[in-house]
Scaffold this motif. Structure first.
Motif, PDB file in Angstrom:
ATOM      1  N   ALA A 119       0.788  -1.354   0.017  1.00  0.00           N
ATOM      2  CA  ALA A 119      -0.058  -0.012   0.088  1.00  0.00           C
ATOM      3  C   ALA A 119       0.852   1.243  -0.006  1.00  0.00           C
ATOM      4  O   ALA A 119       0.468   2.336  -0.561  1.00  0.00           O
ATOM      5  N   TYR A 120       2.162   1.121   0.357  1.00  0.00           N
ATOM      6  CA  TYR A 120       3.055   2.242   0.653  1.00  0.00           C
ATOM      7  C   TYR A 120       3.807   2.591  -0.545  1.00  0.00           C
ATOM      8  O   TYR A 120       4.448   3.609  -0.616  1.00  0.00           O
ATOM      9  N   SER A 122       4.152   4.547  -3.604  1.00  0.00           N
ATOM     10  CA  SER A 122       3.128   5.660  -4.277  1.00  0.00           C
ATOM     11  C   SER A 122       3.679   6.042  -5.719  1.00  0.00           C
ATOM     12  O   SER A 122       2.892   6.978  -6.361  1.00  0.00           O
ATOM     13  N   LYS A 123       4.653   5.286  -6.341  1.00  0.00           N
ATOM     14  CA  LYS A 123       4.938   5.957  -7.515  1.00  0.00           C
ATOM     15  C   LYS A 123       5.027   4.566  -8.374  1.00  0.00           C
ATOM     16  O   LYS A 123       6.075   4.460  -9.120  1.00  0.00           O
ATOM     17  N   SER A 249      11.230   2.002  -0.953  1.00  0.00           N
ATOM     18  CA  SER A 249      11.374   3.153  -1.572  1.00  0.00           C
ATOM     19  C   SER A 249      10.441   2.940  -2.729  1.00  0.00           C
ATOM     20  O   SER A 249      10.075   1.964  -3.344  1.00  0.00           O
ATOM     21  N   SER A 250       9.768   4.177  -2.888  1.00  0.00           N
ATOM     22  CA  SER A 250       8.756   4.296  -4.175  1.00  0.00           C
ATOM     23  C   SER A 250       9.613   4.378  -5.386  1.00  0.00           C
ATOM     24  O   SER A 250       9.109   4.566  -6.584  1.00  0.00           O
ATOM     25  N   ASP A 251      10.809   4.928  -5.107  1.00  0.00           N
ATOM     26  CA  ASP A 251      11.681   5.260  -6.246  1.00  0.00           C
ATOM     27  C   ASP A 251      12.457   4.272  -6.862  1.00  0.00           C
ATOM     28  O   ASP A 251      12.105   2.865  -6.384  1.00  0.00           O
TER      29      ASP A 251
END
Lengths: 363, 248
Positions: A119-120, A122-123, A249-251
């Protein structure tokens, strides 16, 4: 006479078009009560607020429907494989393989990702972030020929004819008839279930943050190297990609797995194929380290069988390329120091989720 | 009957007629990464001071507390409490984008002439003393990769890349953080805001200047990474500040 023939032919044609439409009549589910109740999710105190999707808020029935669909092989072409086939709870919702095998026996080309704390992200979802959110991600594996190899129209038909799912869709989304069971609602339900898969709050790391326990010297020094917070110890730099608070990380990062003299040389260009940005070639998402011990083999292609191999990679085998992440380029840790980092990593283990029936198969 | 009608009209006028639209114009910042006098393209090689070749893989930073000064001498802050995140690596990947600059909407202002603009590079203590958990995970500040738990600080800026001069080579990562590193910059400007019109102000960031000048520059091979706060980071932030100019 000809007119009669034409008339009969036309009537027959109309009968074929209309008479064979087995769509159930609309309104056939209205007798089932629709009373949506919000589903609350408890997240660790040091995490961000729960990342709900306002266009798909969690409800009890939505999550339950998603859980059933997740564990049900009905989504596959030969009813032999469910989402859970590649995302098994006992492997932190991975499958323990370098590459997953789909319903036709074909090997996938990347390792199955853990869904814990998904869920976390974001990208984007998947190793290359090709799906913007869980709702769009959930649509992909069903029709992927090397995964579930099914078509959504078929799945929709199977769900409409199922003895229980029409009622569950009604309770989850308030549809009035079976004909409204569509892939988009199935994906929404799957997304709701996956958003609830939160872990980390019962780890030693969490307890230490709450002041309920203290790290031993190895764990403490391991954490200091992980976050480069002690100038007298070497930097392990892990926290750049496996970032506080979710240790993911979303990256996207190039962590030196493959050498390349130019970015177009990468065999698997990863994020670069999606963003179109040349320097994104060879970059992949960094997954969460919570319950890392269950997610082997490691990396997007499962090339490392053990966590020790991973640590050896970062300290001895990082390969140069034009977009290598500089934080992994200069790491020098001896065996004792690597063991201390490992001691810290063990504080990120939290298998309490395996006792949570709401995460497990309803069948 | 007629009186009733007039009364209703008066009432409607009082309710709706008096809401006058506030005149506003939008201000956008156009950030142009440069290397000396050349446009900055991620991954392209540029000459470093001592003859090495330097290329960049990441250049990003926060700007906060952006304010303009009107002709009466009043500072007006735009979007208070909402820092902007400048990410050049996802934009400056070709010459067209580098020349055009990255456009960031700063906020709206009453029409008029403004004589100064100021902004902070990094995050003010009121924000930096928070943690990612205090923000939604979808926001930039809510994402852990912009926070360094070892410093208890958000990462104000990241400047990353490669320098080489065969056989020497180094991957560098200069990150900044800590409340003390926050830098306020101020520029004279001729900003004119017109009602319902977008206005732009150009910010140049010289990535050569970040590393010093021809007589005093960072030895990247020797110090490829900033490990902690202190003199090195202070100097780096001073240079980062001086690498920025706002065109009038």
């Amino acid at each position: 006479m000809n007119r009669i023939k034409v008339g009969l032919f036309t009537s027959f044609g109309i009968l074929l078009m209309i008479g064979c439409n087995d769509d159930p009549p609309s309104g056939d589910l209205l007798s089932i009560p629709y009373d949506p109740r919000p589903q609350n999710v408890i997240v660790p105190a040091f995490f961000n607020p729960f990342p709900d999707n306002p266009s798909n808020p969690l409800t009890y029935d939505g999550v339950q429907l998603g859980r059933h669909l997740f564990y049900d092989p009905i989504l596959s072409s030969d009813s032999s494989m469910a989402c859970a086939g590649c995302h098994k709870p006992e492997f932190a919702f991975t499958d323990g393989e370098a590459f997953s095998i789909g319903v036709t026996g074909q090997l996938g080309n990347r390792s199955s990702m853990s869904l814990l704390n998904v869920a976390y992200f974001s990208k984007g979802l998947f190793w290359d972030g090709r799906s913007a959110d869980l709702e769009s991600q959930a649509l992909e594996p069903v029709e992927n020929p090397i995964e579930l190899h099914e078509s959504w129209p078929n799945v929709e038909m199977k769900l409409r004819r199922h003895v229980k799912y029409p009622e569950m869709f009604r309770k989850a989304f308030g549809i009035s008839g079976k004909a409204e069971i569509k892939k988009e609602l199935a994906a929404k339900a799957l997304a709701q279930f996956q958003r609830t898969l939160i872990t980390g709050g019962n780890s030693r790391y969490a307890k230490q943050l709450e002041g309920k326990t203290f790290f031993d010297p190895d764990e403490q020094e391991g954490m200091e190297m992980f976050f480069n917070s002690n100038p007298s110890l070497p930097d392990a730099q892990c926290g750049h990609c496996h970032a506080f608070p979710t240790f993911q990380s979303s990256d996207y990062f190039n962590n030196g797995l493959d050498a390349a003299s130019k970015v177009s040389d990468f065999k698997d260009v990863g994020r670069g194929a999606i963003s179109g940005i040349p320097l994104d070639s060879g970059r992949f998402k960094a997954t969460s380290l919570f319950n890392w011990h269950l997610t082997a083999p490691y990396m997007h292609d499962g090339r490392f069988k053990t966590i020790e191999e991973v640590l050896d990679h970062y300290t001895q085998q990082v390969k140069q390329s034009p977009n290598l992440d500089p934080n992994v380029a200069n790491l020098v840790l001896n065996v004792r120091q690597k063991n201390k980092v490992l001691a810290f990593l063990k504080t990120l283990i939290d298998t309490s989720y395996l006792k949570n029936q709401d995460f497990l198969s309803p069948f | 009957m007629r009186k009733t009608h007039i009364g209703i009209y008066v009432l409607l006028f009082l309710i709706f007629g008096c809401s006058v639209r506030e005149e506003q114009g939008i201000l956008r910042l156009v950030v142009k990464g440069k290397y000396a006098d050349q446009p900055l393209i991620m991954g392209a090689e540029y000459p470093y001071f001592e003859g090495s070749k330097i290329s960049f893989t990441k250049s990003e930073f926060f700007i906060s507390e952006i304010a303009v000064k009107d002709q009466q001498g009043n500072w007006i802050e735009l979007n208070p409490g909402n820092p902007k995140f400048v990410n050049l690596q996802n934009h400056h990947f070709n010459i067209e984008n580098a020349l055009a600059g990255l456009k960031i909407s700063i906020g709206s202002l009453p029409p008029g002439d403004y004589t100064y603009i100021r902004m902070g590079i990094g995050l003010p203590a009121s924000i930096n003393n928070l943690q990612p958990k205090d923000f939604p995970s979808s926001s930039t500040l809510g994402q852990g990769d912009h926070y360094w738990a070892g410093w208890n600080s958000f990462i104000f800026s990241k400047t990353e890349g490669i320098i080489k001069n065969a056989p020497q080579m180094a991957n560098f990562a200069y990150h900044s953080g800590f409340n003390e590193a926050y830098q306020m910059i101020e520029f004279n400007t001729d900003l004119k805001i017109i009602d319902e019109t977008d206005s732009e102000i150009v910010m140049n960031m010289d990535h050569q200047r970040i590393f010093g000048n021809s007589t005093n520059f960072i030895n990247i091979y020797q110090d490829p990474i900033i490990h902690e706060g202190g003199t090195f980071m202070d100097n780096f932030m001073n240079q980062l500040r001086s690498s920025i100019e706002i065109l009038k």
